[in-house]
Write an enzyme that holds these catalytic residues in place. Sequence first.
Site, PDB file in Angstrom:
ATOM      1  N   CYS A 305      38.107  51.054  35.700  1.00 43.02           N
ATOM      2  CA  CYS A 305      37.086  50.268  36.392  1.00 43.02           C
ATOM      3  C   CYS A 305      36.463  49.202  35.509  1.00 43.02           C
ATOM      4  O   CYS A 305      35.854  48.258  36.005  1.00 43.02           O
ATOM      5  CB  CYS A 305      36.013  51.190  36.958  1.00 43.02           C
ATOM      6  SG  CYS A 305      35.333  52.316  35.731  1.00 43.02           S
ATOM      7  N   GLU A 403      38.513  45.723  44.471  1.00 43.85           N
ATOM      8  CA  GLU A 403      39.079  46.438  43.329  1.00 43.85           C
ATOM      9  C   GLU A 403      40.487  46.922  43.682  1.00 43.85           C
ATOM     10  O   GLU A 403      40.671  47.704  44.616  1.00 43.85           O
ATOM     11  CB  GLU A 403      38.198  47.629  42.955  1.00 43.85           C
ATOM     12  CG  GLU A 403      38.671  48.350  41.711  1.00 43.85           C
ATOM     13  CD  GLU A 403      37.755  49.489  41.298  1.00 43.85           C
ATOM     14  OE1 GLU A 403      37.558  49.678  40.089  1.00 43.85           O
ATOM     15  OE2 GLU A 403      37.248  50.192  42.179  1.00 43.85           O
TER      16      GLU A 403
END
Length: 498
Positions: A305, A403
């Site tokens: 992340c 993402e």
Amino acid sequence: MKGQAKGQANDPQRLYAQRLFIAGEWVEPDGGHYEVINPATEEVVGLAPEASREQVYAAAAAAREAFAAWSRTKPEERARILDAAADIIQREAEPYAALARAESGATTATARGMQVAVGAARFRRYAKGALEPVEQALPPQINAAGPMGKAGVLGALAVRRPVGVVTCITSYNNPWANPAGKVAPALAMGNTVVVKPAPQDPLSVYRLAEALAEAGAPPGVVNVVTGSAPAVGEAAVDSPDVDMVSFTGSTAVGQRIAEVCGCTMKRQLMELGGKGAALVFDDADVDLAVLGIGTTFSFYSGQICTAPTRVIAQRGIYDLLVEKLTGCLTYMKVGDPAEQGTVVGPVISAAHRDRVESYIELGKKEGARLVAGGERPAYERGFYVAPTLFADCTNDMRVVREEIFGPVVVVVPFDDEEEGVALANDSDYGLLDYVWSGDVARAFRVAGLLRAGGVGVNTIGRNMEAPFGGFKRSGVGRDVGSYALHAYSEMQAVVWPG
């Protein structure tokens, strides 16, 4: 292994069937087992236990029962146990790393250095953390006579107390460092835990539990439950015995957990999604920037992340940056993570490979220019995705805004500082951003304008004592270093007459 199912310890031909760890005992799962698959070979690594809701509740009840004694344990004893666990992890580093590599698809170097070694280091760090002061003296307050009583002086302490029972829901990209980063500070503060690992690679977390048990953690202090279905995680969150949930994973799941926690005001620590912006200015050391951004392709195959996946490059160096990023891909060997020289291993599963590939197709349709990658590597087995680079992107493209969690980098051009900052901040996420510039004063000025929990200036490196967490939809709360001890504690005020 202690968690092995009965009858299997002496039969090497049978698959290893893991049992649950509840109240210090290895417990047969009510729901049987499911297969844990090696992402590189598609072979079965082992069989993970499928807990029932009742078993998850039993684990939380065991943690609740153990809390009273553990929270009163001397900090020195908690420190001793955490240090001993670190010793055991280091002693078993090679088999632990081999298991982590098989479960997660990480390369050998990553499994050794960034998974198991970091896991041990975090236990070592919070052995020291258990001894950190929990009391802060506050200035005395002089009160005049009034409705509350006579005139006098009141002294006060702010004291950190353990929260209670903490559910730790961990991510699949690092089955050692991520659980250790939750369990170690929680235990150091006197909490007890229920660990619910990611379903894709849970076996390493049971080895962590074994290490803690061997180190002397009392029964019920650490419990591990697993399952392939959402029901196990849901039970670990909604159990009435749970006081806090620490979660690392997607923003969508984090939002659902927050909704459930809100019903009974459970404490939360959330490390959620990211879409790290990397601002590269005209005066930057482009080679240094490329070295940092290029880790997105290789580190956990982009499944991280904090990766600088969204490059925002000033036009003066835009073409050179794209050229050099393209060149670095020639050195990134894709293949079996167990083989020497492999830089990019597989992603975690077939489903995730398909998801990443769908984003690559979407990028093409949206009009992004595919510079490199985009095709599935020619392997008969394994969940491989070629490192992929898109240029000439715009901020309204989904490949820029969402993402992807794979080895995909997008590049967006900008003209001046104001536009670059605006583009970086035009995101639902705000975990880690990056600035590359030869003008250090400007780099720090820009860092102060970025809406992110952390900013790397001319580096992708992290200081492991600095607070870690996100703005916006990237999370709630901060951990790492002493901030993790604060996260797993409640503040209590103690006041007395002077």
